[in-house]
Design a protein around this motif. Structure first.
Motif, PDB file in Angstrom:
ATOM      1  N   PRO A 132       0.842  -1.201   0.000  1.00  0.00           N
ATOM      2  CA  PRO A 132       0.000   0.000   0.000  1.00  0.00           C
ATOM      3  C   PRO A 132       0.874   1.247   0.000  1.00  0.00           C
ATOM      4  N   GLU A 133       0.259   2.403  -0.226  1.00  0.00           N
ATOM      5  CA  GLU A 133       0.952   3.655   0.030  1.00  0.00           C
ATOM      6  C   GLU A 133       1.107   3.823   1.544  1.00  0.00           C
ATOM      7  N   PRO A 134       2.139   4.514   1.989  1.00  0.00           N
ATOM      8  CA  PRO A 134       3.137   5.267   1.227  1.00  0.00           C
ATOM      9  C   PRO A 134       4.348   4.431   0.819  1.00  0.00           C
ATOM     10  N   PHE A 135       4.268   3.124   1.061  1.00  0.00           N
ATOM     11  CA  PHE A 135       5.428   2.264   0.812  1.00  0.00           C
ATOM     12  C   PHE A 135       5.675   2.060  -0.684  1.00  0.00           C
ATOM     13  N   VAL A 136       4.595   2.158  -1.476  1.00  0.00           N
ATOM     14  CA  VAL A 136       4.769   2.102  -2.926  1.00  0.00           C
ATOM     15  C   VAL A 136       5.659   3.252  -3.378  1.00  0.00           C
TER      16      VAL A 136
END
Length: 329
Positions: free
Chosen positions: A192-196
């Protein structure tokens, strides 16, 4: 004569203290009408949209203040909702459905976050969806939203997720999973964001393979799916129904402010202990933070929960919530 003087002095003193007494009585009445709304969010993107509530120390008006607390996982939020310690919380949609199915007295008031999952790869040999055959896909947490959506969409693509691909849950933390991808130790993951954003900015070999939201929309004929919702306890609804429009309006305003001011919001997100600003700020534009009342978001939530139920009924507590799960205000 002496009695008249004493009476006159008493009258003068009474007049002198009268404003103080009136002000004190007004303050006591105001204090008695004060409502402190205990609200919980979790660390991570689900807490981003509500951070604007802290701009005025949580004060919505002279009688209403929101006390925003941050927790590392849903478990403590669930426990506090169940025992009546919380009035409002931001939770994954299926977690809210589970609580309702178990008899926890809550209702869903709004959608505040939509899907933000991507399949990422650093392997240049993976160029199309058919290349997923026999590959290991790293997923942050068994039973999590990334896990549920991966199983649903992998199946929709024609794969058996128990035999055609290998779903790997050995790294439960999305932050750690992202670091492993950045270091080149994993070549395929759902994040998921913010890891993307973190992976794409730090590893030039990383590319998006599949936007989960686009595929979901194509498969269901709907828009994005509701990933995060606001739930309100039945106790708060019963005692303070008159404050609900004010509170929900403040949450809507917060979401809009965060989307418009990612830099300032990132600083406040870090101050609250939700996530470091360096991670949150660049990711906010891709986090799909929204505000839709339960009435406006009913169709999307109902579709999402029905799909989850058909795929794994336990993921929503055994049954699809009825209309009383959705709060109109």
């Amino acid at each position: 004569m002496r009695k008249k003087i004493v009476l006159l002095v008493s009258l003068v003193l009474f007049i002198a203290v009268m404003p103080t007494l009136v002000a004190q009585a007004a303050q006591e009445a105001l204090a008695a009408d004060q409502v402190i709304v205990d609200m919980a969010v979790m660390q991570g993107p689900s807490g981003f949209g509500t951070i604007g509530l802290n701009r005025n120390e949580g004060r919505l008006d002279d009688q209403t203040r929101i006390d925003l607390s941050v927790y590392p996982s849903p478990n403590e939020v669930i426990a506090r909702l169940a025992n009546g310690e919380l009035d409002i919380a931001a939770l994954p949609t299926n977690v809210a459905a589970n609580l309702y199915a178990k008899g926890v007295p809550v209702k869903t008031a709004a959608v505040v976050g939509e899907g933000m999952l991507l399949f990422l790869t650093t392997d240049k040999t993976i160029t199309e969806l058919s290349d997923l055959q026999d590959r290991k896909i790293s997923i942050p947490g068994s039973g999590s939203t990334p896990d549920q959506m991966t199983k649903i969409l992998v199946s929709a693509l024609g794969f058996d997720y128990e035999s055609d691909v290998q779903l790997d849950y050995s790294i439960a933390s999305p932050a750690q999973l992202a670091q492993m991808m950045i270091a080149g130790k994993l070549d395929l993951a759902v994040l998921p964001e913010p890891f993307v954003t973190m992976v794409l900015n730090a590893n030039e070999q990383a590319v998006p393979l599949l936007d989960v939201q686009v595929l979901w929309s194509a498969l269901t004929g709907t828009g994005n799916y509701p990933m995060t919702v606001i739930v309100v306890s039945d106790g708060f609804i019963a005692e303070h129904s008159d404050r609900l429009p004010l509170v929900m309006g403040a949450i809507k305003d917060s979401v809009e402010w965060v989307n418009a001011n990612p830099g300032d919001a990132g600083v406040m997100i870090e101050e609250a202990g939700i996530m470091k600003a360096a991670m949150a700020t660049p990711a906010i534009p891709r986090c799909n933070l929204v505000f839709r009342t339960a009435t406006e978001g009913y169709d999307a939530m109902d579709t999402y929960l029905k799909v989850l139920h058909g795929f794994d009924y336990a993921s929503v507590g055994g049954s699809v919530p009825d209309e009383s799960f959705y709060l109109a205000y």
